[in-house]
Motif scaffolding. Structure first.
Motif, PDB file in Angstrom:
ATOM      1  N   ALA A  64       0.853  -1.200   0.000  1.00 61.31           N
ATOM      2  CA  ALA A  64       0.000   0.000   0.000  1.00 61.31           C
ATOM      3  C   ALA A  64       0.883   1.243   0.000  1.00 61.31           C
ATOM      4  O   ALA A  64       1.944   1.251   0.609  1.00 61.31           O
ATOM      5  CB  ALA A  64      -0.892   0.014   1.247  1.00 61.31           C
ATOM      6  N   PRO A  65       0.435   2.304  -0.673  1.00 57.81           N
ATOM      7  CA  PRO A  65       1.163   3.572  -0.562  1.00 57.81           C
ATOM      8  C   PRO A  65       0.932   4.183   0.818  1.00 57.81           C
ATOM      9  O   PRO A  65      -0.152   4.061   1.383  1.00 57.81           O
ATOM     10  CB  PRO A  65       0.549   4.435  -1.666  1.00 57.81           C
ATOM     11  N   MET A  66       1.953   4.821   1.348  1.00 55.32           N
ATOM     12  CA  MET A  66       1.850   5.443   2.674  1.00 55.32           C
ATOM     13  C   MET A  66       0.946   6.670   2.683  1.00 55.32           C
ATOM     14  O   MET A  66       0.540   7.112   3.743  1.00 55.32           O
ATOM     15  CB  MET A  66       3.237   5.863   3.176  1.00 55.32           C
ATOM     16  N   THR A  67       0.621   7.186   1.528  1.00 52.67           N
ATOM     17  CA  THR A  67      -0.082   8.466   1.458  1.00 52.67           C
ATOM     18  C   THR A  67      -1.541   8.369   1.030  1.00 52.67           C
ATOM     19  O   THR A  67      -2.217   9.388   0.955  1.00 52.67           O
ATOM     20  CB  THR A  67       0.640   9.397   0.470  1.00 52.67           C
ATOM     21  N   THR A  68      -2.033   7.173   0.728  1.00 52.90           N
ATOM     22  CA  THR A  68      -3.398   7.040   0.226  1.00 52.90           C
ATOM     23  C   THR A  68      -4.163   6.031   1.072  1.00 52.90           C
ATOM     24  O   THR A  68      -3.751   4.877   1.178  1.00 52.90           O
ATOM     25  CB  THR A  68      -3.392   6.559  -1.243  1.00 52.90           C
ATOM     26  N   GLN A  69      -5.284   6.450   1.639  1.00 53.39           N
ATOM     27  CA  GLN A  69      -6.081   5.542   2.454  1.00 53.39           C
ATOM     28  C   GLN A  69      -6.790   4.509   1.594  1.00 53.39           C
ATOM     29  O   GLN A  69      -7.262   4.807   0.493  1.00 53.39           O
ATOM     30  CB  GLN A  69      -7.114   6.314   3.275  1.00 53.39           C
ATOM     31  N   ASN A  70      -6.862   3.275   2.124  1.00 59.03           N
ATOM     32  CA  ASN A  70      -7.597   2.163   1.517  1.00 59.03           C
ATOM     33  C   ASN A  70      -7.187   1.842   0.091  1.00 59.03           C
ATOM     34  O   ASN A  70      -7.996   1.385  -0.705  1.00 59.03           O
ATOM     35  CB  ASN A  70      -9.109   2.399   1.579  1.00 59.03           C
ATOM     36  N   SER A  71      -5.935   2.082  -0.236  1.00 57.75           N
ATOM     37  CA  SER A  71      -5.418   1.729  -1.554  1.00 57.75           C
ATOM     38  C   SER A  71      -4.316   0.698  -1.355  1.00 57.75           C
ATOM     39  O   SER A  71      -3.301   0.983  -0.744  1.00 57.75           O
ATOM     40  CB  SER A  71      -4.862   2.974  -2.249  1.00 57.75           C
ATOM     41  N   PHE A  72      -4.542  -0.518  -1.849  1.00 57.09           N
ATOM     42  CA  PHE A  72      -3.528  -1.563  -1.729  1.00 57.09           C
ATOM     43  C   PHE A  72      -3.722  -2.589  -2.830  1.00 57.09           C
ATOM     44  O   PHE A  72      -4.784  -2.660  -3.441  1.00 57.09           O
ATOM     45  CB  PHE A  72      -3.572  -2.232  -0.347  1.00 57.09           C
ATOM     46  N   LYS A  73      -2.665  -3.367  -3.094  1.00 56.54           N
ATOM     47  CA  LYS A  73      -2.757  -4.435  -4.092  1.00 56.54           C
ATOM     48  C   LYS A  73      -2.009  -5.653  -3.574  1.00 56.54           C
ATOM     49  O   LYS A  73      -1.104  -5.543  -2.745  1.00 56.54           O
ATOM     50  CB  LYS A  73      -2.230  -3.998  -5.448  1.00 56.54           C
ATOM     51  N   GLU A  74      -2.379  -6.804  -4.092  1.00 50.87           N
ATOM     52  CA  GLU A  74      -1.761  -8.042  -3.641  1.00 50.87           C
ATOM     53  C   GLU A  74      -0.457  -8.292  -4.385  1.00 50.87           C
ATOM     54  O   GLU A  74      -0.334  -7.994  -5.575  1.00 50.87           O
ATOM     55  CB  GLU A  74      -2.712  -9.214  -3.807  1.00 50.87           C
ATOM     56  N   LEU A  75       0.503  -8.832  -3.642  1.00 48.95           N
ATOM     57  CA  LEU A  75       1.743  -9.306  -4.246  1.00 48.95           C
ATOM     58  C   LEU A  75       1.726 -10.817  -4.373  1.00 48.95           C
ATOM     59  O   LEU A  75       2.257 -11.377  -5.315  1.00 48.95           O
ATOM     60  CB  LEU A  75       2.951  -8.897  -3.393  1.00 48.95           C
TER      61      LEU A  75
END
Length: 134
Positions: A64-75
């Motif tokens: 997830a980016p440290m600067t955007t809430q609720n934004s993530f992707k699977e690795l």
């Protein structure tokens, strides 16, 4: 996060990843929707990223980016896995994690996006915490 002066942690019972300044002020949630039983995490402040694992309905390793809430992707995800400990080699840009169900330690190259199994432990050995050191 030594660059931003933040501390990040998982809140498994509430399915969140929170952070605050190192003095305890400015507490907030980075991720509060869409994850189930977050476990381990490691930060990569130079690239502005947080890596974390989950054990819930969709166990896996995520970024997830440290600067955007609720934004993530699977690795990496697998219904049979329980990714536990995380460690990051900042110089080589390799993310390591242990898996409690698969009794193994994996490496994920952040540059090539290649995943590989490094070690397979004996059944029931439950690898958990990891760290790297130069």
């Amino acid at each position: 996060d030594w660059m931003g002066g933040n501390l990040y942690w998982t809140v498994s019972g509430r399915n969140r990843i929170d952070f605050a300044k190192l003095d305890g002020t400015m507490r907030s949630s980075l991720i509060y929707e869409g994850i189930d039983v977050p476990r381990a995490l490691v930060v990569y402040p130079a690239d502005g990223l947080v890596f974390f694992t989950t054990w819930g309905s969709k166990p896996g390793v995520y970024v997830a980016p440290m600067t955007t809430q609720n934004s993530f992707k699977e690795l990496s995800t697998s219904a049979t896995s329980k990714p536990a400990g995380l460690a990051l080699d900042y110089d080589k840009e390799v993310l390591y994690w242990s898996d409690a169900n698969l009794n193994a330690i994996f490496a994920f190259d952040l540059t090539t996006l290649a995943k590989r199994r490094l070690l397979a432990a004996k059944a029931g050995s439950f690898p958990f915490g990891l760290t790297t050191h130069d």
